[in-house]
Design a protein around this motif. Structure first.
Motif, PDB file in Angstrom:
ATOM      1  N   THR A  67       4.087   1.560  11.873  1.00 43.06           N
ATOM      2  CA  THR A  67       4.252   0.161  11.550  1.00 43.06           C
ATOM      3  C   THR A  67       3.516  -0.177   9.988  1.00 43.06           C
ATOM      4  OG1 THR A  67       4.990  -0.490  13.774  1.00 43.06           O
ATOM      5  CG2 THR A  67       4.765  -2.205  12.116  1.00 43.06           C
ATOM      6  N   SER A  68       2.531   0.168  10.227  1.00 46.44           N
ATOM      7  CA  SER A  68       1.400  -0.308   8.949  1.00 46.44           C
ATOM      8  C   SER A  68       2.052   0.548   7.965  1.00 46.44           C
ATOM      9  CB  SER A  68       0.052   0.083   9.210  1.00 46.44           C
ATOM     10  OG  SER A  68      -0.533  -0.749  10.052  1.00 46.44           O
ATOM     11  N   GLU A  69       2.368   1.874   7.859  1.00 47.10           N
ATOM     12  CA  GLU A  69       2.941   2.532   7.060  1.00 47.10           C
ATOM     13  C   GLU A  69       4.327   1.832   6.307  1.00 47.10           C
ATOM     14  OE1 GLU A  69       1.826   5.210   5.387  1.00 47.10           O
ATOM     15  OE2 GLU A  69       0.408   6.383   6.651  1.00 47.10           O
ATOM     16  N   LYS A  70       5.095   1.488   7.240  1.00 52.39           N
ATOM     17  CA  LYS A  70       6.569   0.765   6.720  1.00 52.39           C
ATOM     18  C   LYS A  70       5.984  -0.598   5.784  1.00 52.39           C
ATOM     19  CE  LYS A  70       9.475   2.243  10.518  1.00 52.39           C
ATOM     20  NZ  LYS A  70      10.173   1.692  11.639  1.00 52.39           N
ATOM     21  N   ILE A  71       4.980  -1.252   6.396  1.00 55.14           N
ATOM     22  CA  ILE A  71       4.581  -2.422   5.530  1.00 55.14           C
ATOM     23  C   ILE A  71       4.148  -2.018   4.289  1.00 55.14           C
ATOM     24  CG2 ILE A  71       3.150  -4.477   5.562  1.00 55.14           C
ATOM     25  CD1 ILE A  71       3.092  -4.311   8.649  1.00 55.14           C
ATOM     26  N   LEU A  72       3.186  -1.138   4.183  1.00 47.52           N
ATOM     27  CA  LEU A  72       2.658  -0.674   2.820  1.00 47.52           C
ATOM     28  C   LEU A  72       3.657  -0.111   1.885  1.00 47.52           C
ATOM     29  CD1 LEU A  72      -0.434   0.714   4.085  1.00 47.52           C
ATOM     30  CD2 LEU A  72      -0.437  -1.298   2.997  1.00 47.52           C
ATOM     31  N   SER A  73       4.625   0.552   2.383  1.00 46.22           N
ATOM     32  CA  SER A  73       5.647   1.018   1.842  1.00 46.22           C
ATOM     33  C   SER A  73       6.627  -0.065   0.991  1.00 46.22           C
ATOM     34  CB  SER A  73       6.664   2.039   2.412  1.00 46.22           C
ATOM     35  OG  SER A  73       7.275   1.318   3.332  1.00 46.22           O
ATOM     36  N   TYR A  74       6.735  -1.084   1.737  1.00 43.55           N
ATOM     37  CA  TYR A  74       7.701  -2.371   1.337  1.00 43.55           C
ATOM     38  C   TYR A  74       6.842  -2.822   0.255  1.00 43.55           C
ATOM     39  CZ  TYR A  74      10.653  -1.790   5.348  1.00 43.55           C
ATOM     40  OH  TYR A  74      11.558  -1.292   6.244  1.00 43.55           O
ATOM     41  N   PHE A  77       2.502   0.459  -1.771  1.00 44.32           N
ATOM     42  CA  PHE A  77       1.333   0.761  -1.959  1.00 44.32           C
ATOM     43  C   PHE A  77       0.956   2.377  -1.258  1.00 44.32           C
ATOM     44  CE2 PHE A  77      -0.388  -3.538  -2.161  1.00 44.32           C
ATOM     45  CZ  PHE A  77      -1.499  -3.520  -2.685  1.00 44.32           C
ATOM     46  N   PRO A  78      -0.093   2.962  -1.578  1.00 43.55           N
ATOM     47  CA  PRO A  78      -0.200   4.318  -1.157  1.00 43.55           C
ATOM     48  C   PRO A  78       0.049   4.396   0.233  1.00 43.55           C
ATOM     49  CG  PRO A  78      -1.784   3.759  -2.646  1.00 43.55           C
ATOM     50  CD  PRO A  78      -1.143   2.679  -2.224  1.00 43.55           C
ATOM     51  N   LYS A  79      -0.196   5.675   0.977  1.00 41.62           N
ATOM     52  CA  LYS A  79      -0.306   5.794   2.428  1.00 41.62           C
ATOM     53  C   LYS A  79      -1.396   5.274   3.109  1.00 41.62           C
ATOM     54  CE  LYS A  79       2.698   9.826   2.747  1.00 41.62           C
ATOM     55  NZ  LYS A  79       3.888   9.025   3.850  1.00 41.62           N
ATOM     56  N   LEU A  80      -1.420   4.878   4.371  1.00 39.25           N
ATOM     57  CA  LEU A  80      -2.403   4.269   5.018  1.00 39.25           C
ATOM     58  C   LEU A  80      -3.757   5.027   4.860  1.00 39.25           C
ATOM     59  CD1 LEU A  80      -3.304   1.914   7.058  1.00 39.25           C
ATOM     60  CD2 LEU A  80      -2.563   3.124   8.922  1.00 39.25           C
TER      61      LEU A  80
END
Length: 238
Positions: A67-74, A77-80
């Motif tokens: 879920t954190s990865e999805k938020i960052l992609s929106y 931002f780079p990967k977690l």
């Protein structure tokens, strides 16, 4: 600090509380109304909220990384794994940074759907080799106690069976156990073992077995369960 000290429940409570504060701030400022008269002020509110969302994505990483990865992609931002807690600051998201149109992170479940899923789980039959779950109350019905093996005899015409006389507290009982292939009589005599004491008596080769000796069995290796400390006979396993 809570994460570093492995206080995970407290950490997640603090993160959820932070998210709630952000939601309250967004509702109080109502930038969807503010933008009609003051675009700069509305932009400031949106920026603060975006900073909060970024912070939540980093903080939730150890708990729900996908879920954190999805938020960052929106947020573009780079990967977690390329970011750290140290990247959380008031300038994490700079003015003018473009973001993608987000989609709901979680699917909303209706009460009726939850009831259906719960019913399916209750009706699900265990797979081969898998045991059904029992309640704590059912476990409490089992009388499992420590006993001492006082005597061992081979059962006539039964290569695998021993007749054991065990002392279970103040009483003595007879058990029939299939241990002859794995233990000698001398290895068992004088050993403290663990016995299921309230198992319904059963006749084996004409001998009434008044309980069950507990042992582990895996790939042909059998190991009887024994207490790892000296403890009184009849002590209950809880």
């Amino acid at each position: 600090e809570n994460l570093i000290n492995f206080k995970l429940r407290k950490a997640i409570r603090n993160i959820v509380s932070f998210g709630k504060e952000g939601n309250i701030y967004l509702n109080d400022k109502a930038p969807w109304h503010l933008i009609k008269n003051d675009k700069e002020a509305a932009g400031h509110v949106f920026n603060i909220c975006a900073q909060a969302v970024y912070s939540l994505a980093i903080l939730l990483g150890p708990f729900i990384p996908e879920t954190s990865e999805k938020i960052l992609s929106y947020l573009n931002f780079p990967k977690l794994n390329e970011l750290s807690w140290g990247s959380i600051n008031e300038n994490s998201i700079r003015p003018g940074q473009s973001i993608k149109k987000p989609k709901p992170l979680f699917q909303k479940l209706e009460i009726e759907e939850l009831k259906k899923e719960y019913k399916k789980l209750k009706e699900k039959k265990p797979e081969e080799g898998e045991k059904e779950l029992i309640s704590y109350e059912e476990f409490q019905k089992l009388d499992i106690r420590v006993a001492l093996v006082e005597n061992v005899e081979k059962v006539p015409k039964a290569d695998k069976l021993y007749k054991l006389t065990v002392k279970l507290g103040t009483e003595k009982r007879t058990l029939v156990a299939g241990l002859a292939q794995y233990y000698t009589e001398n290895e068992l005599i004088g050993k403290k073992i663990v016995v299921l004491a309230n198992l319904e008596p059963r006749k084996l080769r004409g001998i009434t077995s008044e309980g069950m000796l507990l042992a582990a069995d895996k790939d042909g290796v059998v190991s009887i369960l024994v207490p790892d400390k000296d403890i009184d006979l009849g002590a209950q396993i809880k």
